[in-house]
Design a protein around this motif. Structure first.
Motif, PDB file in Angstrom:
ATOM      1  N   ASP A   1       1.683   0.431   2.028  1.00 21.94           N
ATOM      2  CA  ASP A   1       0.583   1.282   2.035  1.00 21.94           C
ATOM      3  C   ASP A   1       0.145   1.389   0.506  1.00 21.94           C
ATOM      4  O   ASP A   1      -1.233   1.647   0.507  1.00 21.94           O
ATOM      5  CB  ASP A   1       0.821   2.734   2.795  1.00 21.94           C
ATOM      6  N   ALA A   2       0.794   1.715  -0.326  1.00 17.70           N
ATOM      7  CA  ALA A   2       0.709   1.609  -1.730  1.00 17.70           C
ATOM      8  C   ALA A   2      -0.015   0.214  -2.109  1.00 17.70           C
ATOM      9  O   ALA A   2      -1.192   0.488  -2.951  1.00 17.70           O
ATOM     10  CB  ALA A   2       1.714   2.024  -2.544  1.00 17.70           C
TER      11      ALA A   2
ATOM     12  N   GLY B   1     -11.887   4.994  -0.338  1.00 21.59           N
ATOM     13  CA  GLY B   1     -11.465   5.741   0.724  1.00 21.59           C
ATOM     14  C   GLY B   1     -10.103   6.381   0.616  1.00 21.59           C
ATOM     15  O   GLY B   1      -9.299   6.761   1.459  1.00 21.59           O
ATOM     16  N   VAL B   2      -9.894   6.725  -0.851  1.00 24.85           N
ATOM     17  CA  VAL B   2      -8.757   7.455  -0.997  1.00 24.85           C
ATOM     18  C   VAL B   2      -8.827   8.632  -1.909  1.00 24.85           C
ATOM     19  O   VAL B   2      -9.927   8.795  -2.568  1.00 24.85           O
ATOM     20  CB  VAL B   2      -7.723   6.420  -1.983  1.00 24.85           C
TER      21      VAL B   2
ATOM     22  N   ARG C   1      -3.967   0.118  -3.546  1.00 23.80           N
ATOM     23  CA  ARG C   1      -4.221  -0.302  -4.778  1.00 23.80           C
ATOM     24  C   ARG C   1      -5.251  -1.412  -4.630  1.00 23.80           C
ATOM     25  O   ARG C   1      -6.277  -1.559  -5.531  1.00 23.80           O
ATOM     26  CB  ARG C   1      -3.054  -1.066  -5.439  1.00 23.80           C
ATOM     27  N   ALA C   2      -5.113  -2.209  -3.731  1.00 27.30           N
ATOM     28  CA  ALA C   2      -6.309  -3.260  -3.291  1.00 27.30           C
ATOM     29  C   ALA C   2      -7.559  -2.706  -3.106  1.00 27.30           C
ATOM     30  O   ALA C   2      -8.764  -3.316  -3.857  1.00 27.30           O
ATOM     31  CB  ALA C   2      -5.787  -4.095  -2.220  1.00 27.30           C
ATOM     32  N   LYS C   3      -7.678  -1.687  -2.354  1.00 29.87           N
ATOM     33  CA  LYS C   3      -8.796  -0.875  -2.151  1.00 29.87           C
ATOM     34  C   LYS C   3      -9.439  -0.288  -3.176  1.00 29.87           C
ATOM     35  O   LYS C   3     -10.644  -0.376  -3.517  1.00 29.87           O
ATOM     36  CB  LYS C   3      -8.364   0.085  -0.951  1.00 29.87           C
TER      37      LYS C   3
END
Length: 183
Positions: A8-9, A41-42, A13-15
């Motif tokens: 998920d991390a 979206g974070v 990071r990619a997003k």
């Protein structure tokens, strides 16, 4: 060495890198970290866990772009006309790359250190791409990787001066591509 990121991390990071590249390309240095986090979206805390400063985020974006260029050069080295395709794509993307580099330079960041881990891989991939093009007879034998880097930089600046005129951009690229061919 840092432990590997959880799945998920890695996704977050990619997003963040993708969103930051897009938002910075649209808004330039005025883009806020809040806007980038929203676009990814974070939450802002997630952004700062991965990138403690805006400069670190921009460094991450620039390094990720260079990794993509390395992967693309590696992939295209096995295709006919790969060098020309790479040259065209690299020049198309150069304006954003130059803007990111400018943001880092103006913030006092050492660009050489930022791309240090990626530069050698990119140079090796470009060397293979160039060598394969030369071996196929598509590119003149006297050209070196450093020459290719200079041509990419010069073409990028020339395209910027051409502005939004697509025919001027194409003419500039055609002259450069013609110059790569054997005499």
């Amino acid at each position: 060495m840092e432990p590997p990121l959880r799945a998920d991390a890695r996704r977050n990071r990619a997003k963040l890198l993708e969103a930051a590249e897009r938002v910075l390309a649209e808004k330039g240095p005025a883009a806020s970290t809040d806007e980038i986090a929203r676009a990814a979206g974070v939450g802002i805390g997630t952004l700062f866990r991965h990138f403690p400063t805006k400069e670190a985020l921009i460094e991450g974006v620039l390094a990720a772009r260079m990794r993509r260029m390395t992967d693309e050069a590696t992939h295209l080295s096995t295709t006919a006309g790969g060098l020309e395709v790479f040259l065209r794509r690299a020049v198309e993307q150069a304006e954003v790359k130059n803007a990111l580099a400018g943001l880092l330079t103006s913030a006092g960041v050492d660009l050489a250190a930022t791309i240090d881990g990626v530069r050698d891989d990119l140079m090796a991939a470009l060397g293979t791409l160039l060598s394969n093009a030369q071996n196929s007879g598509a590119v003149r034998q006297d050209l070196r990787v450093t020459d290719l880097i200079g041509l990419l930089a010069g073409a990028s600046r020339a395209i910027e001066y051409a502005g939004s005129d697509p025919s001027a951009r194409e003419r500039i690229l055609a002259v450069i591509v013609d110059g790569l061919r054997p005499h």
